[in-house]
Design a protein around this motif. Structure first.
Motif, PDB file in Angstrom:
ATOM      1  N   VAL A 178       0.808  -1.259   0.050  1.00 25.21           N
ATOM      2  CA  VAL A 178      -0.236  -0.145  -0.018  1.00 25.21           C
ATOM      3  C   VAL A 178       1.036   1.350  -0.028  1.00 25.21           C
ATOM      4  O   VAL A 178       0.719   2.129  -0.666  1.00 25.21           O
ATOM      5  CB  VAL A 178      -0.935  -0.035   1.122  1.00 25.21           C
ATOM      6  N   ALA A 230      -3.257   1.156  -4.731  1.00 27.59           N
ATOM      7  CA  ALA A 230      -3.090   0.310  -3.461  1.00 27.59           C
ATOM      8  C   ALA A 230      -4.194  -0.556  -3.146  1.00 27.59           C
ATOM      9  O   ALA A 230      -4.108  -2.035  -2.869  1.00 27.59           O
ATOM     10  CB  ALA A 230      -3.008   1.180  -2.213  1.00 27.59           C
ATOM     11  N   ALA A 231      -5.514   0.066  -3.295  1.00 24.80           N
ATOM     12  CA  ALA A 231      -6.985  -0.950  -3.132  1.00 24.80           C
ATOM     13  C   ALA A 231      -6.653  -1.980  -3.883  1.00 24.80           C
ATOM     14  O   ALA A 231      -7.069  -3.277  -3.704  1.00 24.80           O
ATOM     15  CB  ALA A 231      -7.898   0.072  -3.228  1.00 24.80           C
ATOM     16  N   VAL A 284      -4.163   5.786  -3.861  1.00 27.83           N
ATOM     17  CA  VAL A 284      -5.484   5.082  -3.050  1.00 27.83           C
ATOM     18  C   VAL A 284      -6.100   3.744  -4.174  1.00 27.83           C
ATOM     19  O   VAL A 284      -6.062   2.882  -3.557  1.00 27.83           O
ATOM     20  CB  VAL A 284      -6.351   5.984  -2.506  1.00 27.83           C
ATOM     21  N   GLN A 285      -6.418   4.224  -5.097  1.00 31.33           N
ATOM     22  CA  GLN A 285      -7.039   3.354  -6.070  1.00 31.33           C
ATOM     23  C   GLN A 285      -6.021   2.001  -6.355  1.00 31.33           C
ATOM     24  O   GLN A 285      -6.354   1.013  -6.245  1.00 31.33           O
ATOM     25  CB  GLN A 285      -7.491   3.882  -7.291  1.00 31.33           C
ATOM     26  N   LEU A 293       0.155  11.172  -1.058  1.00 30.54           N
ATOM     27  CA  LEU A 293      -1.292  10.437  -1.013  1.00 30.54           C
ATOM     28  C   LEU A 293      -2.109  10.997  -2.043  1.00 30.54           C
ATOM     29  O   LEU A 293      -2.618  12.301  -1.826  1.00 30.54           O
ATOM     30  CB  LEU A 293      -1.984  10.601   0.459  1.00 30.54           C
ATOM     31  N   SER A 294      -2.528  10.260  -3.079  1.00 31.89           N
ATOM     32  CA  SER A 294      -3.336  10.942  -4.210  1.00 31.89           C
ATOM     33  C   SER A 294      -4.643  10.000  -4.258  1.00 31.89           C
ATOM     34  O   SER A 294      -4.471   8.626  -3.967  1.00 31.89           O
ATOM     35  CB  SER A 294      -2.764  11.396  -5.389  1.00 31.89           C
ATOM     36  N   SER A 295      -5.770  10.354  -5.016  1.00 30.40           N
ATOM     37  CA  SER A 295      -6.870   9.148  -5.119  1.00 30.40           C
ATOM     38  C   SER A 295      -6.208   8.296  -5.964  1.00 30.40           C
ATOM     39  O   SER A 295      -6.726   7.329  -5.906  1.00 30.40           O
ATOM     40  CB  SER A 295      -7.886  10.018  -5.864  1.00 30.40           C
ATOM     41  N   SER A 297       0.932   4.134  -2.975  1.00 27.78           N
ATOM     42  CA  SER A 297       0.368   5.142  -2.809  1.00 27.78           C
ATOM     43  C   SER A 297       1.427   6.344  -2.997  1.00 27.78           C
ATOM     44  O   SER A 297       1.409   7.311  -3.169  1.00 27.78           O
ATOM     45  CB  SER A 297      -0.150   5.430  -1.569  1.00 27.78           C
TER      46      SER A 297
END
Ligand SMILES: Nc1ncnc2c1ncn2[C@@H]1O[C@H](COP(=O)(O)OP(=O)(O)OP(=O)(O)O)[C@@H](O)[C@H]1O
Ligand SMILES: [Mg+2]
Lengths: 217, 243
Positions: free
Chosen positions: B66, B96-97, B93-94, B88-90, B70
């Protein structure tokens, strides 16, 4: 004098749900010598590992010298209580027999000359000199057993737990081990011997308990 | 007596799910595939709770993954920035998810085979025309991974019980200790592997070019239907995703 090893209502089950210990109480002084008997699978090894804090009880308390055993680091526990695994192979990691015995000494501030002397002593005592440079995994079972003991003795612990130390030893070697443990006892060091060998235990231990149905009797 | 689904059918299902896990990059799609896998597992009577336990075991790895994702991905909306570096950016996050979900799907897929023993898996592989020596070796290899990990952990405990405080040892020495520990783990695993090999030869493994099988399960119509459905569903999902 407060107890050195103190177990209070210790219960233990494996994650699989198998309940091995059902309320074990045990109090030992520093110089006590105890034989722990019981049939195969009765939980003797499990109890030994609980005392060392290698397993955690499902319920109850395990204390070492007045403090919960988990409060000590593994290294502290190992320095105070020597533990000889039932399967000696499990505790070897050095590339030679001599290294295996000397390993811990080097980390405890002994000079190389002192380490060498101590190792030579133990090698002689356990009749392992000719294997000093051998690979521990290639020893015979009895030799492995003796090496495991020598490595633990090198630490000069205050107490020792031996899981079936006499299995695989011939008569002469067993006598030798008895002599060694008698010597340890005279120095005021106590031990628990886990064993099926009644004769061996009778000669070495002042008291004996049997594990049956998850309780000590 | 044959079981349903046949082991080969399960292998195909595993293949379908892993394909999807690797092909899909969108966390929402991956989450849907994961839900589907868990539902299918539940239908087979395998509890999804087991996946939770497996995931927990890999949580350290997840954290690293993660963080790496990120930190290296700075697309989309930026949430956190430090001296011009996007932390940290959107997009991060995507990514990493998606990475975590991808592993979850693969682990879930492997669970389809958790009710099959080695014999059944070897038979299935051989029925798929994999030479049986190879099939045995692959499965033995897989079997040795947990043994190896266990060995490593035991050695780590043993070395500390010899009075070595791993937390207090300086790094240089620590590396030396780790190499010490690797030794018994590798030696133990090798010795065990050799023992298994000898034991297998002693029981006449490979003594003859052909061998007989205690069970040679046959594919039923239900298996063919299930396989067709799995392949069709996988193809449909991929077609929709890449549209
Ligand atoms: N890792 C484990 N997971 C689950 N159950 C275990 C595990 N290790 C041991 N057991 C079970 O716990 C019980 C007690 O085992 P333990 O090794 O303490 O017996 P023991 O009294 O030392 O036997 P032995 O005389 O054979 O050495 C056994 O029934 C064993 O099957
Ligand atoms: Mg035992």
């Amino acid at each position: 004098m407060s107890a050195f090893i103190d177990l209070e209502q210790v219960w233990f089950s494996w994650p699989s749900g198998r309940e091995v210990l059902r309320g074990v109480d045990l109090t030992l002084q520093r110089n006590d010598t105890l034989a722990l008997m019981g049939s195969n699978g009765s939980g003797k090894t499990t109890l030994g590992k609980l005392i060392m804090g290698l397993l955690q009880p499902t319920a109850g308390k395990v204390c070492l010298d007045g403090r919960p055993v988990q409060e000590y680091s593994l290294a502290e526990r190992g320095r105070r209580v020597g533990y000889v695994f039932q399967n000696p192979e499990r505790q070897f990691f050095a590339a030679s027999v001599a290294d295996e015995i000397g390993f811990a000494l080097g980390f405890r501030g002994f000079s190389p000359a002192e380490v060498e002397e101590r190792v030579a002593e133990l090698l002689a005592f356990f009749e392992l000199e000719q294997y000093a440079q051998a690979f521990p995994f290639h020893l015979s079972h009895g030799e492995k057993q003796r090496l495991a003991l020598a490595a633990v003795m090198a630490l000069e612990p205050e107490f020792i737990i031996l899981d079936e130390p006499s299995t695989g030893l011939d008569w002469a070697r067993k006598n030798k081990l008895i002599k060694a443990l008698e010597g340890i006892r005279e120095r005021g060091v106590g031990y628990i011997i886990i064993s099926h060998d009644h004769e061996f235990c009778r000669r070495l231990c002042r008291s004996a308990v049997t594990l049956k149905g998850g309780r000590l009797t | 007596m044959s079981r349903f689904p046949d082991t080969r059918t399960l292998l195909l299902i595993v293949l379908c799910f892993t394909t999807l896990a690797l092909a899909l990059g969108d966390p929402f799609w991956l989450a849907a595939v994961l839900a589907l896998a868990l539902a299918a597992l539940a239908a087979m009577g395998i509890s999804p709770a087991r996946l939770g336990r497996r995931l927990k075991r890999y949580r350290g790895l997840f954290l690293v993954l993660v963080l790496a994702q990120s930190l290296t991905n700075s697309s989309g909306r930026v949430f956190l920035e430090w001296r011009g570096h996007v932390l940290l950016s959107s997009g991060g996050v995507q990514a990493a998810a998606a990475a975590v979900l991808r592993i979850a799907v693969i682990l879930a897929a492997a669970m389809f085979l958790s009710r099959r023993n080695y014999q059944e898996l070897v038979t299935a592989l051989v029925q798929l025309r994999v030479p049986y020596e190879l099939a045995y070796m692959v499965l033995l290899g897989v079997r040795f991974i947990p043994v190896f990990m266990e060995e490593f952990r035991t050695a780590l405990t043993a070395i500390q019980l010899r009075g070595v405080d791993l937390d207090k040892v300086p790094l240089g020495r620590k590396i030396r200790i780790y190499s010490y520990i690797l030794m018994p783990a590798v030696a133990g695993a090798l010795i065990r592997a050799r023992r298994v090999a000898v034991a297998m030869e002693a029981r006449a493994f490979r003594a003859r070019p052909r061998r007989t099988w205690l069970e040679w399960p046959r594919l039923h119509r239900r298996d063919w239907l299930l396989m067709a459905a799995a392949v069709a569903a996988t193809a449909a999902v991929l077609a929709l995703y890449w549209r």
